[in-house]
Design an enzyme around this catalytic site. Structure first.
Site, PDB file in Angstrom:
ATOM      1  N   ALA A 273       1.246  -1.032   0.020  1.00 35.70           N
ATOM      2  CA  ALA A 273       0.223   0.166  -0.089  1.00 35.70           C
ATOM      3  C   ALA A 273       0.975   1.289   0.119  1.00 35.70           C
ATOM      4  CB  ALA A 273      -0.836   0.434   0.969  1.00 35.70           C
TER       5      ALA A 273
ATOM      6  N   LEU B  94      -3.921 -17.083   3.682  1.00 37.97           N
ATOM      7  CA  LEU B  94      -3.927 -18.995   4.049  1.00 37.97           C
ATOM      8  C   LEU B  94      -3.825 -20.223   3.252  1.00 37.97           C
ATOM      9  CD1 LEU B  94      -5.405 -18.903   7.307  1.00 37.97           C
ATOM     10  CD2 LEU B  94      -3.228 -18.093   7.079  1.00 37.97           C
TER      11      LEU B  94
ATOM     12  N   TYR C 229      -9.225   1.095   4.577  1.00 36.97           N
ATOM     13  CA  TYR C 229      -8.915   2.318   4.136  1.00 36.97           C
ATOM     14  C   TYR C 229      -9.864   3.129   3.512  1.00 36.97           C
ATOM     15  CZ  TYR C 229      -4.728   0.120   5.826  1.00 36.97           C
ATOM     16  OH  TYR C 229      -3.650  -0.372   6.936  1.00 36.97           O
TER      17      TYR C 229
ATOM     18  N   GLY D 203       0.779 -14.279   0.270  1.00 35.24           N
ATOM     19  CA  GLY D 203       1.334 -13.262   1.076  1.00 35.24           C
ATOM     20  C   GLY D 203       2.493 -13.814   2.329  1.00 35.24           C
ATOM     21  N   ARG D 204       2.341 -14.599   3.344  1.00 37.61           N
ATOM     22  CA  ARG D 204       3.089 -15.102   4.280  1.00 37.61           C
ATOM     23  C   ARG D 204       3.514 -16.292   4.041  1.00 37.61           C
ATOM     24  NH1 ARG D 204      -1.243 -12.939   6.212  1.00 37.61           N
ATOM     25  NH2 ARG D 204      -1.182 -11.899   8.992  1.00 37.61           N
TER      26      ARG D 204
END
Length: 363
Positions: free
Chosen positions: A61, A305, A186, A327-328
């Site tokens: 972002a 996930l 946001y 992501g992770r």
């Protein structure tokens, strides 16, 4: 070698991505100089994901203005210095065969907070500490944060112009994809959700009014980036609470956004309110992406996930989503796409030559 669905190329407008495994935008809070300029950390972090085989790298972002930052440690794209700093990072991603995207954002009422790590303070940063006043659709604070000021007509116009100007700088820096952050509570999400938007003018009330700002931003950004570059929108498909933003509204607004110039939709969830129960589990947001894809007739990615090659392959091969955003798992293993190709028996030709000696033996 078989071609797994994950490794089929995917084209959005004039942008062809080498596979369907993409790096999700992940906030790094690494700009300790407080000027929004990306530096070595961003080159190394993003470059590793590109060398690891991801088809698209979506940069974290990135604020359209100083006041739009989540924290002082965010990246930005509101001036020439930032544009010039992004250009060599984008060039490196391209040199590794990946496409480069950037998520443009304004944090609204969730701005001016302490960075998520690197210190021991949390919540709203006071002006005496370097914080700044925040804005939103309405003067309704995010729980635990300072109250925002409701944007007036001039302020709303400034937001639209800010997104368009940042998008033009993204083109100058060489980005292939621009993503609008309308998720995770946001500013654009704050206008969409009736929990945070209590306006009584043309930007509040019914769904067409609550979606008006997003649609104006989509149209302005499309005009700024031209016809060849791809325009994504990230949605939180649900607020997970009665009276909040829903997956049906997400699908309807996605259709409107597509008509206004958006090409693709990145489906996440939550972030606009606290105290809700999120049903965490492997692929827990895939049904939301599938719903938006089916109901709106648009192309979508799934996130959340997704941690194994076979899980990701099933999502794409079944048609539930057109791509997966990781992501992770990519933080744990930046070379996940190369490993997934091996595990799925898919032949790929974009191993970095420096790493060829590390290829897994053929089955």
């Amino acid at each position: 070698m078989a071609v797994a669905a994950l490794f089929e190329p995917f084209t959005v407008r004039g942008v062809t991505l080498r596979n369907r495994i993409w790096a999700a935008p992940m906030c790094q809070y690494a700009v300790r100089e407080k000027d929004g300029v990306p530096r070595d950390w961003h080159l190394v972090h993003l470059g590793a994901l590109a060398a690891g085989g991801a088809g698209l790298i979506l940069v974290e972002a990135t604020a359209i203005s100083p006041e739009g930052r989540i924290s002082y440690a965010d990246t930005g794209l509101w001036n020439a210095e930032q544009t010039a700093a992004w250009a060599p990072i984008v060039a490196f991603l391209h040199a590794q065969g990946a496409k480069a995207g950037i998520q443009l954002s304004h944090a609204g009422r969730k701005a001016s907070v302490w960075p998520a790590w690197g210190g021991d303070r949390h919540g709203t940063m006071a002006t005496d500490d370097g914080g700044w006043p925040t804005v939103s659709a309405s003067a309704v604070p995010f729980p635990g944060y300072a109250p925002p000021v409701a944007l007036d007509a001039a302020g709303i116009l400034g937001i639209v112009d800010g997104f368009a100007s940042a998008a033009l700088r993204a083109v100058e820096a060489g980005f292939d994809v621009v993503e609008l952050h309308a998720a995770h509570g946001y500013l654009l999400h704050q206008f969409l959700s009736p929990l945070s938007n209590r306006r009584t003018d043309g930007f509040g009330g019914g769904l067409p009014n609550r979606a008006r700002l997003l649609l104006q931003v989509v149209a302005a950004v499309r005009a700024a980036i031209g016809e060849e570059r791809a325009l994504f929108v990230r949605f939180s498909a649900t607020d997970y609470t009665p009276g909040g933003w829903t997956e049906d509204e997400t699908a309807e607004v996605a259709g409107w956004a597509a008509a206004a110039g958006a090409d693709f939709f990145d489906i996440s969830s939550g972030g606009n309110v606290t105290g809700v129960r999120i049903p965490l589990g492997p692929g827990y947001q895939v049904p939301l992406a599938e719903h938006v894809k089916t109901a709106a007739g648009v192309r979508v990615s799934a996130v959340g996930l997704i941690t194994t090659a076979h899980q990701a392959e099933q999502i794409v091969a079944s048609g539930r989503a057109d791509a997966v955003l990781l992501g992770r798992e990519l933080l744990r293993d930046p070379h996940f796409p190369l490993r997934a190709a091996h595990e799925l028996g898919a032949g790929v030709d974009y191993w970095p030559p420096q790493y060829l000696r590390a290829r897994w033996p053929a089955a």
